[in-house]
Design a protein around this motif. Sequence first.
Motif, PDB file in Angstrom:
ATOM      1  N   UNK A  40      -4.617   5.427   8.725  1.00 44.36           N
ATOM      2  CA  UNK A  40      -3.302   6.033   8.974  1.00 44.36           C
ATOM      3  C   UNK A  40      -2.454   6.039   7.690  1.00 44.36           C
ATOM      4  N   UNK A  41      -2.638   5.020   6.861  1.00 45.12           N
ATOM      5  CA  UNK A  41      -1.853   4.932   5.624  1.00 45.12           C
ATOM      6  C   UNK A  41      -2.409   5.833   4.521  1.00 45.12           C
ATOM      7  N   UNK A  42      -3.567   6.439   4.764  1.00 45.54           N
ATOM      8  CA  UNK A  42      -4.153   7.322   3.751  1.00 45.54           C
ATOM      9  C   UNK A  42      -4.669   6.563   2.541  1.00 45.54           C
ATOM     10  N   UNK A  43      -5.225   5.376   2.803  1.00 46.87           N
ATOM     11  CA  UNK A  43      -5.722   4.518   1.726  1.00 46.87           C
ATOM     12  C   UNK A  43      -7.236   4.708   1.591  1.00 46.87           C
ATOM     13  N   UNK A  44      -7.752   4.698   0.361  1.00 46.57           N
ATOM     14  CA  UNK A  44      -9.211   4.774   0.157  1.00 46.57           C
ATOM     15  C   UNK A  44      -9.813   3.405   0.428  1.00 46.57           C
ATOM     16  N   UNK A  49       0.792  -1.237   0.000  1.00 49.17           N
ATOM     17  CA  UNK A  49       0.000   0.000   0.000  1.00 49.17           C
ATOM     18  C   UNK A  49       0.823   1.285   0.000  1.00 49.17           C
ATOM     19  N   UNK A  50       0.334   2.256  -0.749  1.00 48.36           N
ATOM     20  CA  UNK A  50       0.871   3.616  -0.700  1.00 48.36           C
ATOM     21  C   UNK A  50      -0.314   4.560  -0.541  1.00 48.36           C
ATOM     22  N   UNK A  51      -0.040   5.753  -0.021  1.00 52.79           N
ATOM     23  CA  UNK A  51      -1.080   6.775   0.152  1.00 52.79           C
ATOM     24  C   UNK A  51      -1.875   6.931  -1.150  1.00 52.79           C
ATOM     25  N   UNK A  52      -3.201   6.978  -1.034  1.00 55.60           N
ATOM     26  CA  UNK A  52      -4.022   7.172  -2.236  1.00 55.60           C
ATOM     27  C   UNK A  52      -4.472   5.874  -2.901  1.00 55.60           C
ATOM     28  N   UNK A  53      -3.894   4.729  -2.489  1.00 53.78           N
ATOM     29  CA  UNK A  53      -4.337   3.442  -3.041  1.00 53.78           C
ATOM     30  C   UNK A  53      -5.760   3.127  -2.580  1.00 53.78           C
ATOM     31  N   UNK A  54      -6.366   2.148  -3.254  1.00 56.52           N
ATOM     32  CA  UNK A  54      -7.730   1.740  -2.907  1.00 56.52           C
ATOM     33  C   UNK A  54      -7.748   0.270  -2.502  1.00 56.52           C
ATOM     34  N   UNK A  55      -8.481  -0.043  -1.432  1.00 55.57           N
ATOM     35  CA  UNK A  55      -8.691  -1.445  -1.061  1.00 55.57           C
ATOM     36  C   UNK A  55     -10.179  -1.687  -0.839  1.00 55.57           C
ATOM     37  N   UNK A  56     -10.592  -2.929  -1.040  1.00 54.79           N
ATOM     38  CA  UNK A  56     -11.980  -3.331  -0.756  1.00 54.79           C
ATOM     39  C   UNK A  56     -11.976  -4.105   0.554  1.00 54.79           C
ATOM     40  N   UNK A  57     -12.894  -3.735   1.428  1.00 54.76           N
ATOM     41  CA  UNK A  57     -12.965  -4.440   2.712  1.00 54.76           C
ATOM     42  C   UNK A  57     -14.420  -4.785   3.009  1.00 54.76           C
ATOM     43  N   UNK A  58     -14.625  -5.577   4.035  1.00 48.78           N
ATOM     44  CA  UNK A  58     -15.987  -5.908   4.442  1.00 48.78           C
ATOM     45  C   UNK A  58     -16.582  -4.716   5.185  1.00 48.78           C
TER      46      UNK A  58
END
Length: 414
Positions: free
Chosen positions: A136-140, A114-123
């Motif tokens: 904290x990581x600034x991830x979408x 992960x880097x700042x601005x990346x996107x992840x899908x979660x439940x």
Amino acid sequence: MAVPFDFTPLFAPNLPAPAVKWNGFPRYNFVGGHNDAEHVPVEGLMAAANAVLKREGRTLATYGLASGPLGYRPLREFLSAKLKRHAGIVCAPDDILITSGSLQALDLVNGILLARGDTVLIEQETYGGALTRLARLGVNVIGVPLDREGLRMDALSSALDDLKRRGIRAKYIYTIPTVQNPTGAIMGEQRRAELLRLAHAHGVPIFEDECYSDLIWDGRRPPALYAMANGGGVIHIGSFSKSVSPALRVGYIVGGWDILSRMLALKTDAGSGALEQMVLAEFCSAEFDAHVPKLTSGLRAKLETLMEALAEQFGTAAEFEDPKGGIYLWVKLPEAVDTLKLAQAALAAGIAINPGPEWTADKAYGKSRLRICFANPSKATIRQGVAELAKICSREFGVPTRIANVARADGGQM
Ligand SMILES: Cc1ncc(COP(=O)(O)O)c(C=O)c1O
């Protein structure tokens, strides 16, 4: 006397908020993932410590014992056999990296991807520790709704299609498929196959987090996603925290050398605590399979006490599914209740609960929900704690209107 010194102007930028000082556990402790003290296998751990230290204690002279940086080899051998037996995972001891709890596993997976601005899908409902890390990581973060079987495939499919239209490739789909935290859902095999198909079609890896999968009442654990995919495009993590003890801080990551080699380069602690690994390997090789059913039957009994106490004290105001395993009950209260406020009022009275917004990607969805961990308090404490909580909830929000089947004096109109 020490000369006063102000560190504040020297702090690195973007530090998280300072920790609060620990003042002991609250009287009614329904938070965190603590375990049942009665079922910590103390005698077995003592015998294991004695035996392994007598036999191999001198290997403590070197970093990484005689096993190298992936962790104590007999523990990785135990895990490789256990994961095959219980989850269908075919992996060699060298496909396993031992970590300091699975929280370090989360950090390492995030660290390599992960880097700042990346996107992840979660439940949509998920582990609070994962949410705080991603923030904290600034991830979408895109929350995907769940049903009784976990991640909803129609919703996941449209989320993936939507990202595709916008030219975004998510870095991973984070899922707790077996005894989901906090809902307790177990994803069936067919849905697992569909999840793998979708993830593969979109070129998105799956991050499978499995620390509760030993705690299923009927012991019927579906094959791991990692197993069904033969390891392709799946990172699997697990832990001994819920099956033996969280204080030991031992977790693990299963993956190929292509990713473990990148994680090892980020794991700068020169190895996780060796004594814990040695004791666990010695204990688990002989006793894990006999220990777990004793633990789960104790947990199930506490869950029944909790569900009874909620029904008695909250009546129909508390809605929940009877989970198939684990240590949590995910409870829905009426819309009038704001569980962030309820948690504050309850804490002032010595009752700690996890408010729903801290366990959901969509804070509004979590507003009237709460998570109750039933593993650590005794049955009497569970009963008393729920009765106290009902009183506070009634005082603050006017629900429940009847407590232990006795109507409130003002008819619940306040
Ligand atoms: C889903 C999930 N993953 C990871 C962890 C971290 O656990 P540990 O670091 O103790 O292995 C927890 C703890 O509650 C959890 O619920």
